[in-house]
Design a protein around this motif. Structure first.
Motif, PDB file in Angstrom:
ATOM      1  N   LYS A  13       0.855  -1.183   0.000  1.00  0.00           N
ATOM      2  CA  LYS A  13       0.000   0.000   0.000  1.00  0.00           C
ATOM      3  C   LYS A  13       0.897   1.240   0.000  1.00  0.00           C
ATOM      4  CE  LYS A  13      -3.563  -2.611   2.395  1.00  0.00           C
ATOM      5  NZ  LYS A  13      -4.347  -2.888   1.195  1.00  0.00           N
ATOM      6  N   HIS A  14       0.753   2.034  -1.048  1.00  0.00           N
ATOM      7  CA  HIS A  14       1.651   3.160  -1.305  1.00  0.00           C
ATOM      8  C   HIS A  14       0.952   4.470  -0.978  1.00  0.00           C
ATOM      9  CE1 HIS A  14       3.525   6.166  -4.092  1.00  0.00           C
ATOM     10  NE2 HIS A  14       4.625   5.586  -3.636  1.00  0.00           N
ATOM     11  N   LEU A  15       1.497   5.177   0.022  1.00  0.00           N
ATOM     12  CA  LEU A  15       0.865   6.396   0.517  1.00  0.00           C
ATOM     13  C   LEU A  15       1.663   7.642   0.137  1.00  0.00           C
ATOM     14  CD1 LEU A  15      -1.200   7.941   2.306  1.00  0.00           C
ATOM     15  CD2 LEU A  15       0.284   7.410   4.268  1.00  0.00           C
ATOM     16  N   VAL A  16       0.973   8.588  -0.501  1.00  0.00           N
ATOM     17  CA  VAL A  16       1.555   9.895  -0.805  1.00  0.00           C
ATOM     18  C   VAL A  16       0.988  10.914   0.168  1.00  0.00           C
ATOM     19  CG1 VAL A  16       1.686  11.759  -2.517  1.00  0.00           C
ATOM     20  CG2 VAL A  16       1.952   9.377  -3.234  1.00  0.00           C
ATOM     21  N   MET A  17       1.865  11.618   0.858  1.00  0.00           N
ATOM     22  CA  MET A  17       1.456  12.592   1.860  1.00  0.00           C
ATOM     23  C   MET A  17       1.007  13.913   1.233  1.00  0.00           C
ATOM     24  SD  MET A  17       1.467  11.623   4.945  1.00  0.00           S
ATOM     25  CE  MET A  17       2.126  10.484   6.148  1.00  0.00           C
ATOM     26  N   PRO A  18       0.166  14.690   1.950  1.00  0.00           N
ATOM     27  CA  PRO A  18      -0.116  16.053   1.498  1.00  0.00           C
ATOM     28  C   PRO A  18       1.190  16.857   1.501  1.00  0.00           C
ATOM     29  CG  PRO A  18      -1.629  15.385   3.239  1.00  0.00           C
ATOM     30  CD  PRO A  18      -0.563  14.344   3.184  1.00  0.00           C
ATOM     31  N   PRO A  19       1.294  17.900   0.691  1.00  0.00           N
ATOM     32  CA  PRO A  19       2.532  18.678   0.660  1.00  0.00           C
ATOM     33  C   PRO A  19       2.795  19.370   1.990  1.00  0.00           C
ATOM     34  CG  PRO A  19       0.803  19.784  -0.590  1.00  0.00           C
ATOM     35  CD  PRO A  19       0.277  18.428  -0.243  1.00  0.00           C
ATOM     36  N   VAL A  20       4.070  19.380   2.394  1.00  0.00           N
ATOM     37  CA  VAL A  20       4.461  20.052   3.632  1.00  0.00           C
ATOM     38  C   VAL A  20       5.194  21.351   3.295  1.00  0.00           C
ATOM     39  CG1 VAL A  20       4.553  17.944   5.001  1.00  0.00           C
ATOM     40  CG2 VAL A  20       6.582  18.677   3.740  1.00  0.00           C
ATOM     41  N   LEU A  21       5.514  22.117   4.305  1.00  0.00           N
ATOM     42  CA  LEU A  21       6.200  23.394   4.093  1.00  0.00           C
ATOM     43  C   LEU A  21       7.695  23.178   3.911  1.00  0.00           C
ATOM     44  CD1 LEU A  21       4.475  25.444   6.946  1.00  0.00           C
ATOM     45  CD2 LEU A  21       3.907  25.502   4.514  1.00  0.00           C
ATOM     46  N   PRO A  22       8.333  23.910   2.993  1.00  0.00           N
ATOM     47  CA  PRO A  22       9.795  23.834   2.876  1.00  0.00           C
ATOM     48  C   PRO A  22      10.432  24.610   4.033  1.00  0.00           C
ATOM     49  CG  PRO A  22       8.899  25.403   1.283  1.00  0.00           C
ATOM     50  CD  PRO A  22       7.730  24.805   1.994  1.00  0.00           C
ATOM     51  N   VAL A  23      11.078  23.895   4.943  1.00  0.00           N
ATOM     52  CA  VAL A  23      11.582  24.545   6.159  1.00  0.00           C
ATOM     53  C   VAL A  23      13.086  24.374   6.387  1.00  0.00           C
ATOM     54  CG1 VAL A  23       9.355  24.356   7.350  1.00  0.00           C
ATOM     55  CG2 VAL A  23      11.019  22.496   7.545  1.00  0.00           C
ATOM     56  N   ASP A  24      13.717  23.501   5.626  1.00  0.00           N
ATOM     57  CA  ASP A  24      15.125  23.185   5.891  1.00  0.00           C
ATOM     58  C   ASP A  24      16.046  24.401   5.800  1.00  0.00           C
ATOM     59  OD1 ASP A  24      14.792  20.475   6.456  1.00  0.00           O
ATOM     60  OD2 ASP A  24      14.756  19.955   4.347  1.00  0.00           O
ATOM     61  N   PHE A  25      15.670  25.381   5.002  1.00  0.00           N
ATOM     62  CA  PHE A  25      16.524  26.563   4.796  1.00  0.00           C
ATOM     63  C   PHE A  25      16.513  27.507   6.003  1.00  0.00           C
ATOM     64  CE2 PHE A  25      12.305  27.957   3.672  1.00  0.00           C
ATOM     65  CZ  PHE A  25      12.251  29.282   4.078  1.00  0.00           C
ATOM     66  N   ILE A  26      15.571  27.345   6.929  1.00  0.00           N
ATOM     67  CA  ILE A  26      15.441  28.260   8.073  1.00  0.00           C
ATOM     68  C   ILE A  26      16.580  28.015   9.065  1.00  0.00           C
ATOM     69  CG2 ILE A  26      13.967  29.011   9.977  1.00  0.00           C
ATOM     70  CD1 ILE A  26      11.552  28.041   8.343  1.00  0.00           C
ATOM     71  N   LYS A  27      17.398  29.019   9.316  1.00  0.00           N
ATOM     72  CA  LYS A  27      18.558  28.866  10.187  1.00  0.00           C
ATOM     73  C   LYS A  27      18.204  29.016  11.662  1.00  0.00           C
ATOM     74  CE  LYS A  27      21.952  30.324   6.732  1.00  0.00           C
ATOM     75  NZ  LYS A  27      23.016  31.301   6.397  1.00  0.00           N
ATOM     76  N   SER A  77      14.453  28.233  16.617  1.00  0.00           N
ATOM     77  CA  SER A  77      13.123  28.457  17.196  1.00  0.00           C
ATOM     78  C   SER A  77      12.066  28.628  16.108  1.00  0.00           C
ATOM     79  CB  SER A  77      13.156  29.689  18.097  1.00  0.00           C
ATOM     80  OG  SER A  77      11.875  29.955  18.622  1.00  0.00           O
ATOM     81  N   ILE A  78      12.412  29.405  15.091  1.00  0.00           N
ATOM     82  CA  ILE A  78      11.485  29.611  13.965  1.00  0.00           C
ATOM     83  C   ILE A  78      11.308  28.320  13.179  1.00  0.00           C
ATOM     84  CG2 ILE A  78      11.119  30.882  11.805  1.00  0.00           C
ATOM     85  CD1 ILE A  78      12.696  33.207  13.056  1.00  0.00           C
ATOM     86  N   PHE A  79      12.424  27.613  12.992  1.00  0.00           N
ATOM     87  CA  PHE A  79      12.355  26.331  12.289  1.00  0.00           C
ATOM     88  C   PHE A  79      11.381  25.381  12.976  1.00  0.00           C
ATOM     89  CE2 PHE A  79      13.724  21.895  12.365  1.00  0.00           C
ATOM     90  CZ  PHE A  79      13.608  21.560  11.025  1.00  0.00           C
ATOM     91  N   GLN A  80      11.503  25.251  14.296  1.00  0.00           N
ATOM     92  CA  GLN A  80      10.662  24.317  15.045  1.00  0.00           C
ATOM     93  C   GLN A  80       9.185  24.669  14.939  1.00  0.00           C
ATOM     94  OE1 GLN A  80      11.344  21.477  16.300  1.00  0.00           O
ATOM     95  NE2 GLN A  80      13.587  21.558  16.158  1.00  0.00           N
ATOM     96  N   LYS A  81       8.868  25.969  14.920  1.00  0.00           N
ATOM     97  CA  LYS A  81       7.469  26.398  14.812  1.00  0.00           C
ATOM     98  C   LYS A  81       6.860  25.964  13.485  1.00  0.00           C
ATOM     99  CE  LYS A  81       7.750  30.367  17.933  1.00  0.00           C
ATOM    100  NZ  LYS A  81       7.756  31.843  18.060  1.00  0.00           N
ATOM    101  N   PHE A  82       7.617  26.156  12.397  1.00  0.00           N
ATOM    102  CA  PHE A  82       7.095  25.778  11.083  1.00  0.00           C
ATOM    103  C   PHE A  82       7.140  24.260  10.872  1.00  0.00           C
ATOM    104  CE2 PHE A  82       7.799  30.278  10.204  1.00  0.00           C
ATOM    105  CZ  PHE A  82       6.668  30.583   9.452  1.00  0.00           C
ATOM    106  N   PHE A  83       8.191  23.634  11.394  1.00  0.00           N
ATOM    107  CA  PHE A  83       8.289  22.182  11.232  1.00  0.00           C
ATOM    108  C   PHE A  83       7.188  21.465  12.011  1.00  0.00           C
ATOM    109  CE2 PHE A  83      10.289  17.975  12.266  1.00  0.00           C
ATOM    110  CZ  PHE A  83      10.206  17.464  10.973  1.00  0.00           C
TER     111      PHE A  83
END
Length: 399
Positions: free
Chosen positions: A82-96, A99-105
């Protein structure tokens, strides 16, 4: 062999693709006696936009819910995954800023967790075994959130900062300490993980021997024919361009072919100027055996650095499965192959090993390589994998 279990794989890859993936191979075989849900790599909103512009290939309609997010994929042996595709998530890896990263992640985690819970409820996947395949980023926040029976980390490579920046190191360390067990693909990786979790085991990569066997070589090519040396795989930062350029210059009579997904443009820019070099786009997994069988020798020219010490390359068994000799740089301590593969510590040895293997190969050696690879089939590896899962279960619930 483990059976009758509900297994959910939190993956860092896609199910389909242009190269063989150990996760896909193992789950395909586990699916014969277990219920398997493979969770596709979590694509972002940016990936959706890039796909709509024709610059990427994400399954946008499934991600956005216009088509079913979960579908059945049939394996080569007729089992169902059973192959599951997730809804799109936010691009957050670039956030340095952490604290801000954790909020969006945390938004991404919410999306991911809720989608998994829906599927678990819909499919009645009671007490699932969660296998996180090289994705501690999402594996860590899922621990204890899915009513899981067992939580296992399948680690097939060392962490790098290309995707998730340096924060991934501490995340993976936390994850290793909290999971019930770890299964790695190399002795080096296992030694590192065992420091963090006593329930750490090794299941090395295998080969789809049934796919490769029909294309296995019977004898060496004609002495008068131009010798052909091949590399099949991703052409990325692991590739040692300097060593390869030296060998190409020193062996102008030998043709060198490179087939695979080009991620490091410098490789092609520096090597394609030579007359005895050819580059080809990546091929489908089922096309690899026939292509390999046309080579007189296979190479693995990886850099000898800290990152590559972790690697147990899939292609090593694939080369051997069609009977071709293998020369690689000494990037990892692959003792299993000491008697079967030449490992060079420098460019001069790399070149001399290639010359020696091309000159002295024979029909008996071809047969020996094929028999050796047969012992490393995915069928034998999945039995080991299942045995270790049962061992981790036993250790968790023995009290």
């Amino acid at each position: 062999m483990i059976e009758g279990k509900n297994i959910i794989c939190i993956s860092q890859t896609t199910w389909h693709g242009e190269f063989t993936k150990s996760t896909v191979q193992l789950l395909s075989l586990l699916a014969e006696k277990n219920t398997i849900v493979f969770v596709e790599y979590p694509f972002t909103v940016k990936d959706v936009v890039m796909s709509l512009l024709g610059k990427q290939r994400a399954q946008v309609s499934r991600m956005l819910g216009f088509k079913k997010r979960i579908v059945e994929e049939k394996t080569d042996d007729g089992a169902i995954v059973k192959h599951l595709v997730m809804p799109p998530v936010l691009p957050v890896d670039f956030i340095k800023n952490e604290s801000i990263f954790q909020k969006f992640f945390s938004i991404n985690v919410f999306i991911y967790k809720n989608q998994l819970r829906k599927i678990i409820k819909k499919l009645k996947l009671n007490n699932p075994i969660i296998i996180t395949a090289y994705n501690p980023m999402y594996g860590l926040p899922m621990i204890g959130k899915l009513n899981e029976y067992l939580n296992v980390y399948y680690c097939y490579d060392g962490m790098d900062t290309q995707r998730h920046k340096s924060r991934i190191y501490s995340i993976e360390q936390q994850f290793c300490k909290q999971v019930d067990g770890i299964i790695t693909t190399s002795d080096y990786l296992n030694a590192e993980k065992h420091k963090l979790n006593a329930q750490s085991y090794v299941v090395k990569n295998g080969v789809d021997f049934k796919l490769f066997e029909p294309h296995a070589k019977k004898n060496v090519s004609s002495p008068s024919a131009q010798k052909k040396v091949g590399y099949i795989g991703t052409l990325d930062f692991r590739f040692d361009i300097d060593i390869m350029e030296y060998v190409i210059q020193e062996l102008p009579q030998v043709l060198f072919e490179f087939t695979g997904y080009l991620l490091n443009q410098n490789i092609k820019e520096r090597l394609s100027k030579y007359d005895n070099v050819a580059f080809f786009k990546s091929v489908k997994a089922h096309e690899v055996p026939e292509l390999l069988s046309k080579y007189d020798l296979g190479i693995i020219p990886y850099k000898m650095d800290e990152v590559n010490k972790n690697i147990y390359p899939l292609k090593i068994n694939e080369y051997l499965a069609v009977g071709v000799p293998v020369v690689m740089t000494a990037f990892a301590n692959l003792t299993d192959f000491k008697a079967m593969v030449k490992s060079a510590e420098n460019k001069i040895l790399f070149k001399s090993y290639i010359e020696h293997e091309l000159k002295h190969d024979n029909d008996l050696l071809i047969k020996e390589r094929i028999e050796f690879a047969k012992l490393n089939s995915w069928e034998s590896r999945v039995v080991e994998f299942g045995d270790f899962l049962e061992k981790i279960i036993e250790n968790k619930y023995s009290f």
